[in-house]
Scaffold this active site. Sequence first.
Site, short mmCIF file in Angstrom:
data_model
loop_
_atom_site.label_atom_id
_atom_site.label_comp_id
_atom_site.label_asym_id
_atom_site.label_seq_id
_atom_site.Cartn_x
_atom_site.Cartn_y
_atom_site.Cartn_z
N ARG A 15 8.05 51.13 43.17
CA ARG A 15 9.09 51.30 42.14
C ARG A 15 9.11 50.10 41.20
O ARG A 15 9.09 48.95 41.64
CB ARG A 15 10.46 51.47 42.80
CG ARG A 15 10.48 52.73 43.64
CD ARG A 15 11.84 53.09 44.13
NE ARG A 15 11.73 54.28 44.99
CZ ARG A 15 12.72 54.78 45.69
NH1 ARG A 15 13.92 54.22 45.65
NH2 ARG A 15 12.55 55.85 46.44
N ARG A 45 15.20 44.84 47.80
CA ARG A 45 14.73 45.59 46.64
C ARG A 45 13.34 45.09 46.27
O ARG A 45 13.19 44.04 45.64
CB ARG A 45 15.70 45.40 45.47
CG ARG A 45 15.53 46.39 44.33
CD ARG A 45 16.65 46.27 43.31
NE ARG A 45 17.94 46.56 43.90
CZ ARG A 45 18.43 47.80 44.05
NH1 ARG A 45 17.76 48.83 43.61
NH2 ARG A 45 19.60 47.99 44.63
N GLU A 99 22.77 50.46 51.68
CA GLU A 99 22.03 51.73 51.77
C GLU A 99 20.70 51.57 52.50
O GLU A 99 19.92 50.66 52.21
CB GLU A 99 21.78 52.25 50.35
CG GLU A 99 21.00 53.55 50.33
CD GLU A 99 20.55 53.95 48.94
OE1 GLU A 99 21.15 53.47 47.95
OE2 GLU A 99 19.60 54.74 48.83
N SER A 122 19.05 57.92 51.94
CA SER A 122 19.73 58.77 50.99
C SER A 122 19.24 60.18 51.25
O SER A 122 18.04 60.44 51.19
CB SER A 122 19.36 58.30 49.58
OG SER A 122 20.20 58.90 48.63
N ARG A 134 14.06 47.92 54.90
CA ARG A 134 15.48 47.64 55.07
C ARG A 134 15.89 47.73 56.54
O ARG A 134 16.77 47.01 56.99
CB ARG A 134 16.32 48.59 54.21
CG ARG A 134 16.19 48.26 52.74
CD ARG A 134 17.12 49.09 51.87
NE ARG A 134 16.96 48.71 50.46
CZ ARG A 134 17.68 49.24 49.46
NH1 ARG A 134 18.61 50.14 49.72
NH2 ARG A 134 17.46 48.84 48.23
#
Length: 426
Positions: free
Chosen positions: A261, A276, A348, A351, A390
């Site tokens: 990403r 991130r 988070e 999702s 994560r």
Amino acid sequence: MLDPKLVRREPELVAAKLAKRGYHLDLDKLAALEAKRREVQLNTEALQAERNSSSKTIGKAKAAGEDIEPLLAAVSDLGNKLDEAKADLDAVQEALDLLLSDVPNIPDDEVPEGESEEDNVEIRNWGSPRKFDFEIRDHVDLGDQLDQLDFETAAKLTGSRFAVMRDGIARLHRALIQFMLDTHIEDHGYREIHVPFIVNAESLYGTGQLPKFAEDCFKLEHDQDYYLIPTAEVPVTNTLRDSIYEGSLPLQYVCHTPCFRSEAGSYGRDVRGMIRQHQFEKVELVQFVQPEQSDLALEALVGHAERILQLLELPYRTVILCGGDIGFSAARTYDIEVWLPSQDTYREISSCSNFRDFQSRRMQARFRNKETGKSELLHTLNGSGLAVGRTLLAIMENYQQEDGSIIVPDILRSYTRGLTHIQASG
RNA sequence: GGAGAGGUGGCUGAGUGGCCGAAAGCACUGGUCUUGAAAACCAGCGACUCGAGAGGGUCCGUGGGUUCAAAUCCCACCCUCUCCGCCA
């Protein structure tokens, strides 16, 4: 993409529902384009019908040995008129497609009102955060002290938002992947699938990343439009693109891939550590189900993702995203957030979304309804099960010891071949 | 990378300018027969789209072109298969 018929028949209703996510549907523009489309399409099709019938007449006349010259003269300008009409139709159609492909999915009625992640609603939580009787370190400090998580070297190799892992941490990372895959395959009934990490533009369009979110993806320099996948969702969901699936449903896949990403637009956010990254690993759950099954399927899917955290004994909470925070293609999304001691909050880690027929319509992914014999659009769902990077940092922080070492969670020990304790590299 | 062959409905596969949205078979659906099933026989059966309906339109890998008319002819690209070379 929304059902064009629904948008056409009930534009006010659609616009009202989209308002919950802060999207303004331009009804005037839509109505104008729709009226124009109708007019131009009728005209074009009338011309086409005329051409078809006169061509047929000419064919018959020629076969009968008659003189076709007068017939040819009669249709001499039809071609030009048709070309013009087609060009008009293409232009209107393109404008309409552009407008429609820009419209996000309609949120479920149960999706709470709200503008940002602050308005998401917790629906349950599990486990309680551990009490520490020493000063908590975050995963960056822990990894640094262990000499096993190295952002500086990664910055040299590539740039910011990359990580190098070594020894115990690298092994723990790998163990997590195997553990997640095995759990979903053996306990939750998913089929394992391995897919390309590079996809074409059609695939990104199918799941909804294109055309609107192109800047989030890494595009390759290549004669074709190739992109690094931002999530396994893209290749796995697109396996059924442009097809009528004849097998039995539901079809559930679990897939481990790296994800890439660009994180454009998140400058300054989560710059520290591996929260991130431009590259991270994820075990993804994807389901294809019959429309009437998708509500239940989403609840089950969230449960599958949550179970990983339960087995790892990591405290978490599950929230339902509000209208303002829900993703473009989703009708309903649950986020699972894991407890991070260093941030004294939940972050988070998964999702899980029901896309209903939004992606299927873009992809033309259908199944055969055994009762009617007709093909119908599938419903697609997916969720992280889980984001591996994560999860790794959550383990580091939640299982840290006063001396900076990390206890390996019980459930992972068969995957680490008995390694129970990650200590500084020698 | 070189040389050939080919991409047609859910699948196999015929079709080389008009009577082709497309033969035939498989699969599927309904019927006859049967205690039931199978087999056999009969019938139906592509997708998408516009339209209240009648009906119309589009689609034979993708995009252009030729023609009154293209699955069929021409050009470009993509993909698959076979053989040769190279390679983890």
